[in-house]
Design an enzyme around this catalytic site. Structure first.
Site, PDB file in Angstrom:
ATOM      1  N   ARG A 125       0.926  -1.266  -0.095  1.00  0.00           N
ATOM      2  CA  ARG A 125       0.149  -0.052   0.142  1.00  0.00           C
ATOM      3  C   ARG A 125       0.835   1.307   0.196  1.00  0.00           C
ATOM      4  NH1 ARG A 125      -4.431   0.196   4.776  1.00  0.00           N
ATOM      5  NH2 ARG A 125      -5.084   1.700   3.263  1.00  0.00           N
ATOM      6  N   CYS A 156      -0.998   6.668   9.216  1.00  0.00           N
ATOM      7  CA  CYS A 156      -1.581   5.087   8.323  1.00  0.00           C
ATOM      8  C   CYS A 156      -3.021   5.360   7.159  1.00  0.00           C
ATOM      9  CB  CYS A 156      -1.654   4.059   9.407  1.00  0.00           C
ATOM     10  SG  CYS A 156      -2.931   5.035  10.347  1.00  0.00           S
TER      11      CYS A 156
END
Length: 280
Positions: free
Chosen positions: A179, A237
């Site tokens: 990611r 995050c």
């Protein structure tokens, strides 16, 4: 006082002495009813359930990320109603290595309550050691907790932009490497990371479901930071939840002073004018 991690053995002693408030923070992004369901099936004796979306976040707005920080007064009232007393030891837990419970650990510190620790290994470690599980719903007397928010622990998106432009902060992305590199993005509409950010997947903090030793974590964090001071670090995050796991990991390693960008990637990409990086 426990303020980073607590073992299941030490936790069992605290429960026996009836000196601790326990918060069950189990949650699944894929099933928002999961946490309440497994809480009903069995939890640590006396534990109060905290829902990530309903209790530990505020409603999503057009400019926010997926888990905006909760309203301070609302969360403070929830904790007070759940029995939290001033300076009382709190222990938080989940069943995914602390990925969810670390948010609650950080939020309590953000609200000025330092006596909070994460149960190392969580519910799986508790049950593996044969300790008691209860289905009784806690009915605590109201506590006297009052929040004293420490605003400096969290950066707004504008502060992140300003501080990164001056090279005053070190951004660290807690998402998986795929990611971070932008190779896949299963949740958010844009893949990649904030330019200049380093990558430390939260799973790197764990070994067999528990946190690595303080010495090992210290060695790994110091290698990543490469001379940068701990208090320059800002964790993020996808939505500001698992970033707290990296901050806790640094605290376990003896590296204090890092902060959180709670809006995180899902807020950052709300404005297409903000830059996006891919690759390493």
């Amino acid at each position: 006082m426990y303020n980073t991690l607590i073992t299941a053995q030490d936790m069992n002693t605290l429960i026996s002495d009836n000196r601790v408030m326990i918060l069950d923070c189990r949650f699944s992004l894929a099933d928002i009813d999961y946490g309440q369901r497994v809480y009903n099936e069995g939890h640590l004796p006396g534990a109060v359930f905290m829902h990530l979306d309903d209790d530990l976040s505020s409603p999503i707005l057009p400019t926010t990320g997926r888990h905006p920080l909760p309203d301070v007064d609302k969360l403070s009232a929830k904790l007070q109603q759940s029995g939290l007393k001033k300076d009382q030891q709190v222990v938080v837990y989940d069943d995914c290595g602390g990925a969810m419970a670390a948010r609650t650990w950080w939020l309590l510190r953000y609200l000025g309550h330092d006596a909070v620790a994460l149960l190392d290994g969580g519910f799986p470690q508790w049950t593996a050691q044969g300790y008691v599980v209860s289905q009784d719903v806690a009915e605590p007397e109201e506590g006297d907790f009052t929040a004293h928010r420490r605003a400096g622990m969290n950066l707004s998106v504008d502060e992140v932009i300003r501080e990164t432009s001056k090279a005053h902060v070190t951004l660290i992305d807690a998402r998986g490497a795929e990611r971070y590199r932008g190779e896949q993005e299963p949740i958010d509409p844009v893949a990649g990371h904030i330019p200049g950010a380093l990558n430390r997947p939260l799973t790197d903090n764990l070994q067999d479901g528990c946190f690595k030793s303080a010495d090992q974590l210290s060695e790994e964090w110091r290698a990543l930071l490469d001379g940068r001071a701990a208090d320059t670090v800002v964790h993020y995050c996808g939505s500001g939840v698992t970033a707290c796991h990296n901050l806790l990991s640094m605290e376990v390693a003896g590296l204090s002073g890092a902060r959180i960008y709670a809006g995180s990637w899902s807020e950052w990409i709300r404005d297409p004018a903000r830059p996006v990086a891919t690759g390493e």
